[in-house]
Motif scaffolding. Structure first.
Motif, mmCIF file in Angstrom:
data_model
loop_
_atom_site.group_PDB
_atom_site.id
_atom_site.type_symbol
_atom_site.label_atom_id
_atom_site.label_comp_id
_atom_site.label_asym_id
_atom_site.label_seq_id
_atom_site.Cartn_x
_atom_site.Cartn_y
_atom_site.Cartn_z
ATOM 1 N N THR A 45 -20.805 -87.333 6.838
ATOM 2 C CA THR A 45 -20.063 -88.522 7.251
ATOM 3 C C THR A 45 -18.615 -88.438 6.815
ATOM 4 O O THR A 45 -17.698 -88.707 7.594
ATOM 5 C CB THR A 45 -20.708 -89.786 6.652
ATOM 6 N N ASP A 46 -18.404 -88.024 5.591
ATOM 7 C CA ASP A 46 -17.044 -87.909 5.085
ATOM 8 C C ASP A 46 -16.263 -86.839 5.831
ATOM 9 O O ASP A 46 -15.089 -87.010 6.140
ATOM 10 C CB ASP A 46 -17.072 -87.576 3.597
ATOM 11 N N ALA A 47 -16.938 -85.716 6.148
ATOM 12 C CA ALA A 47 -16.265 -84.626 6.863
ATOM 13 C C ALA A 47 -15.842 -85.072 8.259
ATOM 14 O O ALA A 47 -14.758 -84.734 8.732
ATOM 15 C CB ALA A 47 -17.188 -83.418 6.943
ATOM 16 N N SER A 48 -16.702 -85.837 8.923
ATOM 17 C CA SER A 48 -16.370 -86.285 10.281
ATOM 18 C C SER A 48 -15.225 -87.286 10.271
ATOM 19 O O SER A 48 -14.383 -87.296 11.166
ATOM 20 C CB SER A 48 -17.603 -86.907 10.941
ATOM 21 N N GLU A 49 -15.170 -88.110 9.240
ATOM 22 C CA GLU A 49 -14.108 -89.108 9.156
ATOM 23 C C GLU A 49 -12.764 -88.496 8.811
ATOM 24 O O GLU A 49 -11.722 -89.069 9.103
ATOM 25 C CB GLU A 49 -14.473 -90.165 8.111
ATOM 26 N N THR A 50 -12.776 -87.332 8.161
ATOM 27 C CA THR A 50 -11.522 -86.692 7.748
ATOM 28 C C THR A 50 -11.259 -85.406 8.515
ATOM 29 O O THR A 50 -10.471 -84.580 8.074
ATOM 30 C CB THR A 50 -11.560 -86.385 6.242
#
Length: 650
Positions: A491-496
């Motif tokens: 989730t964090d990777a997709s958001e950044t």
């Protein structure tokens, strides 16, 4: 010898007169004033536990006696500020120089840097020396000039580097610097209070602190135990470990002397074709290597006392269960081997290195307790409590190091007991409730027939607890936690857009380090470790230390995604204040039950607020009031044998 030069020799964790670079340098220059400064306020959350302070007191008394025989006396000073105490000493004797041996833990690095800076502003020359390591942390680097992040190549590089001679000669005479320095007696330092003396008296029956005793312990090990070390070191009973870790931690023994003494034995056995001895040397030197590596990691990655080296672990859903933590500390988990280890730790301040691994695995893999809780508890209770080794050991166990335990590795304590305590002698020694249990059932009494339990005087849930959790359930919980962590990473990777950048600038905190960490989570890869550049030109050295290089961190090129880098609450250390140095606090900053916060009662009672300065030691852990929280460490295997009568007394 420049007789006009007066030097303050600041002793810390280098409590010896042999192979002491700072003392030797000061003795060559002229008159000296040796001091030990005890500053409880600046110990902060790392105020030493009862047994560690007992060792320190005995070692200081031994050092003072040795220095007196050489012509000077050790000045004991209790102060509110170390730098103010040093300035007072300089003024009192008219000294022009201060010397000390370096420390490499994150707290000491910043403190030493600030002290050098302030003394320099008063035109006082400050020199620091390497009295603790085979190689300085900035001297060992890979082919690209960067710091190693795994042990094997680091230690291979160390073994292929030239090591300085085994020891510096001990001064035959020391000249005292004249002047009045307000000194305290060793009792005035308050390292031991009246309520602790009866318990501490038992320690004196098993241990002999002091640098001359350290040399005796080294000779005893090399001549009598080293030969069989590789085969017998994992035995939980017996005297097959080196018993040197407290001596090394307090600097009563030079690691170079240990290394060279073992190397001499290695040459003898090589000439004799003694393969068993050569194997033991290799294994033992590896344990010395782990100690070196702990300081190497803490120096080059100074956030490791607070954050995992592999930054994906900050997403791991640790289970902040205070009840489970209490049961683990008290040796009431229902798993005999784990409980025996924790009870020995509390009673004696020491456990075998293998037991440290076993109880730590149980803490973080079976109970899913935050690794920093365990790290801080070890600091509070171990006789040889060593911050750097503590950090390395707990990060290793929790899967926070690139070459540590696999995160999904869960060792069954029952199987560990059958392997390392096959006859159950260790369990019976420390868990009297199970003393009459047959060997067949000693490591899993819950499976024993009722008739066996009754004959053994064991009533599960009454005089010995049932297992705190089933192993199958623990394995399932661990799997679910890893899945949840991976989901958070995705989730964090997709958001950044695959790049999460955190910039931590400590330049205002003493100028010790500018660190930039770039965490790449693309495809759930977790190679997010900063590249610390060590092989750099002198003009690129970060920090203003006069004679101690501080690492810089290479800032990789990153793709701009038009978004401001996200910084989580965990990435920001707490500011100064009365609550900043309390390890066990909940999310609201309220202190938890003292019985839960630390079993080292004397340590808890003496903990004081860290002094106001430009640098703040981050909290050791931040507990959530919820059942789960997103929060984010091998120790030396050393002890003196415990006599049978002491075991009974404990």
């Amino acid at each position: 010898m420049g007789s006009n030069c007066k030097t303050i020799v600041w002793f810390r964790r280098d409590l010896r007169v042999e192979d002491n670079p700072a003392l030797a340098a000061a003795a060559r220059d002229g008159n000296i004033c040796p001091v030990y400064i005890w500053c409880p306020k600046e110990e902060g959350q790392y105020f030493p536990g009862r047994v560690s302070r007992w060792w320190l007191k005995q070692s200081l008394a031994h050092l003072d006696q040795s220095l007196r025989s050489l012509g000077v006396e050790l000045g004991f000073i209790k102060a509110e500020s170390i730098v103010d105490a040093l300035l007072d000493c300089v003024k009192a004797v008219g000294a022009t120089k201060v010397v000390f041996n370096r420390l490499y833990d994150p707290v000491s690095l910043v403190r030493d840097h600030n002290i050098k800076q302030i003394l320099g502003e008063h035109n006082i020359t400050v020199n620091s020396y390497n009295g603790d390591l085979l190689h300085e942390p900035w001297e060992v680097y890979d082919d690209t000039g960067c710091a190693f992040t795994t042990f094997a190549p680091f230690w291979d590089k160390c073994l292929n580097m030239q090591i300085e001679p085994a020891s510096l000669p001990m001064p035959w005479r020391l000249l005292p610097a004249e002047g009045f320095v307000q000194k305290f007696s060793i009792e005035d330092l308050g390292l031991e209070n009246e309520s602790e003396k009866s318990s501490n008296a038992l320690l004196g029956k098993a241990w002999c602190p002091g640098w001359t005793n350290a040399n005796k312990a080294l000779v005893e090990f090399v001549e009598h135990q080293l030969l069989d070390y590789s085969q017998k070191r994992v035995n939980l009973g017996g005297n097959w470990t080196s018993f040197l870790s407290p001596y090394l931690h307090f600097g009563e023994l030079s690691v170079r002397k240990v290394f060279h003494n073992v190397q001499l034995k290695q040459m003898v056995w090589a000439n004799q074709g003694n393969s068993r001895g050569l194997e033991s040397v290799t294994v033992f030197l590896k344990s010395i290597g782990f100690r070196e590596y702990s300081r190497y990691i803490c120096f080059n990655f100074p956030f490791t006392h607070e954050k995992p080296l592999l930054s994906h672990l900050k997403y791991f859903p640790w289970n902040a269960d205070q009840g489970n933590f209490k049961a683990w500390r008290q040796g009431r988990t229902g798993y005999p081997l784990v409980d025996a280890g924790m009870r020995e730790l509390w009673a004696t301040g020491w456990i075998h290195n293998k037991m440290r691994v076993i109880v730590a695995c149980f803490c973080v893999k079976i109970l899913l307790l935050p690794w920093r809780w365990g790290m801080k508890y070890f600091w509070d209770t171990l006789l040889d409590a060593d911050l750097e080794c503590d950090i390395l050991g707990w990060q290793y166990i929790s899967g926070s190091l690139p070459d540590g335990h696999d995160l999904n590795r869960l060792d069954d304590p029952e199987l560990q007991g059958s392997k390392y305590d096959a006859e159950g002698e260790y369990v019976r020694q420390w868990i009297p409730e199970l003393a009459r249990m047959p060997t067949e059932w000693i490591h899993h009494p819950w499976n024993a027939p009722i008739s066996v339990l009754k004959a053994s005087g064991v009533e599960l849930g009454v005089n010995y607890p049932k297992p705190i959790i089933e192993i199958d359930t623990a394995r399932q919980n661990l799997t679910e936690a890893i899945c949840l962590m991976q989901g958070m990473i995705s989730t964090d990777a997709s958001e950044t857009n695959g790049t999460h950048e955190v910039v931590v600038d400590n330049s205002d905190a003493g100028g010790a380090l500018n660190a930039t960490r770039v965490d790449n989570y693309q495809n759930n890869e977790t190679s997010a470790i900063a590249r610390v550049v060590l092989n750099i030109k002198p003009g690129c050295i970060s920090g203003s230390s006069r004679d101690q290089r501080v690492p810089s961190v290479q800032i990789p090129n990153t793709q701009s995604n038009g978004k401001r880098p996200r910084v989580s609450a965990e990435d920001v250390p707490p500011g100064p204040g009365p609550n900043m140095n309390a390890c066990y606090r909940n999310a609201d900053g309220l202190r938890m039950d003292e019985d839960l916060s630390s079993t080292a009662d004397s340590s808890t009672a003496k903990r004081q607020t860290f002094s106001t300065s430009s640098y703040c030691v981050p909290q050791a852990c931040s507990l959530s009031t919820q059942s789960k929280t997103f929060c984010d460490g091998e120790s030396s295997d050393v002890k003196q044998p415990w006599k049978e009568q002491m075991d009974r007394a404990v």
